[in-house]
Design a protein around this motif. Structure first.
Motif, PDB file in Angstrom:
ATOM      1  N   UNK A   1      13.197   1.784   2.536  1.00  0.00           N
ATOM      2  CA  UNK A   1      11.783   1.654   2.889  1.00  0.00           C
ATOM      3  C   UNK A   1      11.236   2.913   3.550  1.00  0.00           C
ATOM      4  N   UNK A   2      12.057   3.559   4.383  1.00  0.00           N
ATOM      5  CA  UNK A   2      11.597   4.788   5.042  1.00  0.00           C
ATOM      6  C   UNK A   2      11.269   5.880   4.028  1.00  0.00           C
ATOM      7  N   UNK A   3      12.044   5.974   2.962  1.00  0.00           N
ATOM      8  CA  UNK A   3      11.767   6.969   1.926  1.00  0.00           C
ATOM      9  C   UNK A   3      10.420   6.684   1.264  1.00  0.00           C
ATOM     10  N   UNK A   4      10.122   5.424   1.039  1.00  0.00           N
ATOM     11  CA  UNK A   4       8.841   5.047   0.442  1.00  0.00           C
ATOM     12  C   UNK A   4       7.699   5.389   1.395  1.00  0.00           C
ATOM     13  N   UNK A   5       7.896   5.148   2.684  1.00  0.00           N
ATOM     14  CA  UNK A   5       6.855   5.515   3.658  1.00  0.00           C
ATOM     15  C   UNK A   5       6.591   7.020   3.601  1.00  0.00           C
ATOM     16  N   UNK A   6       7.667   7.797   3.592  1.00  0.00           N
ATOM     17  CA  UNK A   6       7.527   9.257   3.559  1.00  0.00           C
ATOM     18  C   UNK A   6       6.815   9.698   2.273  1.00  0.00           C
ATOM     19  N   UNK A   7       7.188   9.073   1.165  1.00  0.00           N
ATOM     20  CA  UNK A   7       6.615   9.445  -0.129  1.00  0.00           C
ATOM     21  C   UNK A   7       5.150   9.048  -0.236  1.00  0.00           C
ATOM     22  N   UNK A   8       4.724   8.062   0.552  1.00  0.00           N
ATOM     23  CA  UNK A   8       3.328   7.618   0.495  1.00  0.00           C
ATOM     24  C   UNK A   8       2.376   8.675   1.042  1.00  0.00           C
ATOM     25  N   UNK A   9       2.899   9.507   1.948  1.00  0.00           N
ATOM     26  CA  UNK A   9       2.101  10.587   2.557  1.00  0.00           C
ATOM     27  C   UNK A   9       0.802  10.059   3.164  1.00  0.00           C
ATOM     28  N   UNK A  10       0.916   8.915   3.842  1.00  0.00           N
ATOM     29  CA  UNK A  10      -0.232   8.334   4.540  1.00  0.00           C
ATOM     30  C   UNK A  10       0.239   7.924   5.933  1.00  0.00           C
ATOM     31  N   UNK A  11      -0.041   8.769   6.899  1.00  0.00           N
ATOM     32  CA  UNK A  11       0.463   8.542   8.253  1.00  0.00           C
ATOM     33  C   UNK A  11      -0.068   7.258   8.876  1.00  0.00           C
ATOM     34  N   UNK A  12      -1.324   6.927   8.589  1.00  0.00           N
ATOM     35  CA  UNK A  12      -1.888   5.719   9.191  1.00  0.00           C
ATOM     36  C   UNK A  12      -1.155   4.478   8.684  1.00  0.00           C
TER      37      UNK A  12
ATOM     38  N   UNK B   1       0.838  -1.204   0.000  1.00  0.00           N
ATOM     39  CA  UNK B   1       0.000   0.000   0.000  1.00  0.00           C
ATOM     40  C   UNK B   1       0.871   1.250   0.000  1.00  0.00           C
ATOM     41  N   UNK B   2       1.913   1.257   0.819  1.00  0.00           N
ATOM     42  CA  UNK B   2       2.814   2.418   0.867  1.00  0.00           C
ATOM     43  C   UNK B   2       3.494   2.641  -0.486  1.00  0.00           C
ATOM     44  N   UNK B   3       3.917   1.570  -1.128  1.00  0.00           N
ATOM     45  CA  UNK B   3       4.552   1.691  -2.450  1.00  0.00           C
ATOM     46  C   UNK B   3       3.559   2.216  -3.477  1.00  0.00           C
ATOM     47  N   UNK B   4       2.312   1.760  -3.399  1.00  0.00           N
ATOM     48  CA  UNK B   4       1.268   2.237  -4.315  1.00  0.00           C
ATOM     49  C   UNK B   4       1.060   3.740  -4.165  1.00  0.00           C
ATOM     50  N   UNK B   5       0.933   4.199  -2.924  1.00  0.00           N
ATOM     51  CA  UNK B   5       0.734   5.629  -2.693  1.00  0.00           C
ATOM     52  C   UNK B   5       1.975   6.434  -3.085  1.00  0.00           C
ATOM     53  N   UNK B   6       3.152   5.848  -2.869  1.00  0.00           N
ATOM     54  CA  UNK B   6       4.387   6.537  -3.243  1.00  0.00           C
ATOM     55  C   UNK B   6       4.456   6.747  -4.754  1.00  0.00           C
ATOM     56  N   UNK B   7       4.011   5.758  -5.511  1.00  0.00           N
ATOM     57  CA  UNK B   7       4.018   5.886  -6.973  1.00  0.00           C
ATOM     58  C   UNK B   7       3.135   7.043  -7.423  1.00  0.00           C
ATOM     59  N   UNK B   8       2.126   7.343  -6.645  1.00  0.00           N
ATOM     60  CA  UNK B   8       1.186   8.415  -6.981  1.00  0.00           C
ATOM     61  C   UNK B   8       1.658   9.771  -6.464  1.00  0.00           C
ATOM     62  N   UNK B   9       2.399   9.777  -5.322  1.00  0.00           N
ATOM     63  CA  UNK B   9       2.627  11.046  -4.616  1.00  0.00           C
ATOM     64  C   UNK B   9       4.095  11.453  -4.456  1.00  0.00           C
TER      65      UNK B   9
END
Length: 226
Positions: free
Chosen positions: A137-148, A93-101
């Protein structure tokens, strides 16, 4: 600043220190400790220690044992597999959001993290690879912009940390991980949301023979008998 206002920040400091100990292997599954020893270690009163412990208990990272202290709960093989399945899905999910954001600065940082992974894999240096992998992985989390999503995935990583510590010592794992990272980066940079998700799930998932090899690398005293 009043003592009441300071207590939450002290609690956060203690909590983060305990989390680092879980990640670094300073606190291991089955290990028992108490509030007093932690308070002495961190130079604080028992109140912020108790607050930090309660927050970690709520996340399933610690368990209170009446008249004994606090323990890092052991996992059964079934529980470990379940956690890894959830970790794979949330990472996806985080990677998916990162690809978008993802933004330009994060794209650059992700490429640099991939290069650090490549250097460590080429040198066959597992410890350096672990550090580069964490940054990746932390960069992908940050790029996902989804705190939850990121808070949940970090909690799962903490819960699995002791069990995954030797994963990069398995034969061929560094090179395989690096190839998988490259695919994840390619999908994110292309803005391919579903492709990024699937690539990350494939990267994190452990099944079949891989899971058997993974379990064989876990110290038996980390596993519960359930």
């Amino acid at each position: 600043m009043s003592k009441q206002n300071m207590t939450p920040s002290l609690s956060d400091t203690v909590r983060r220190a305990i989390e680092r100990s879980l990640l670094d292997g300073a606190i291991l599954p089955g290990q028992i400790f108490d509030e007093r020893s932690l308070a002495e270690k961190f130079g604080v009163s028992r109140t912020p220690v108790r607050e930090a412990i309660l927050r970690l208990v709520a996340l399933g990272l610690l368990q209170v044992m009446p008249r004994a202290g606090v323990v890092v709960p052991k996992l059964s093989i079934k529980e470990l597999l379940s956690l890894l399945e959830m970790l794979a899905e949330l990472e996806g999910v985080c990677a998916k959001f990162a690809a978008k954001r993802i933004n330009g600065e994060q794209r650059k940082a992700l490429r640099e993290a991939l290069m650090a992974c490549e250097a460590a894999a080429t040198a066959k240096h597992a410890e350096d690879y672990k550090d580069a992998n964490t940054r990746f992985h932390e960069i992908i989390y940050e790029a996902s912009k989804n705190d939850w999503a990121t808070s949940q995935v970090r909690a799962l990583r903490l819960r699995c940390a002791s069990y995954q510590r030797s994963r990069f010592d398995l034969p061929g794992r560094l090179d395989r991980s690096l190839r998988e990272h490259a695919v994840v980066v390619e999908r994110i940079e292309a803005g391919d949301e579903e492709g990024a998700r699937l690539a990350m799930v494939e990267h994190i998932s452990v099944g079949g023979r891989d899971f058997a090899e993974f379990v064989s690398s876990v110290p038996t005293d980390f596993l519960s008998g359930e």
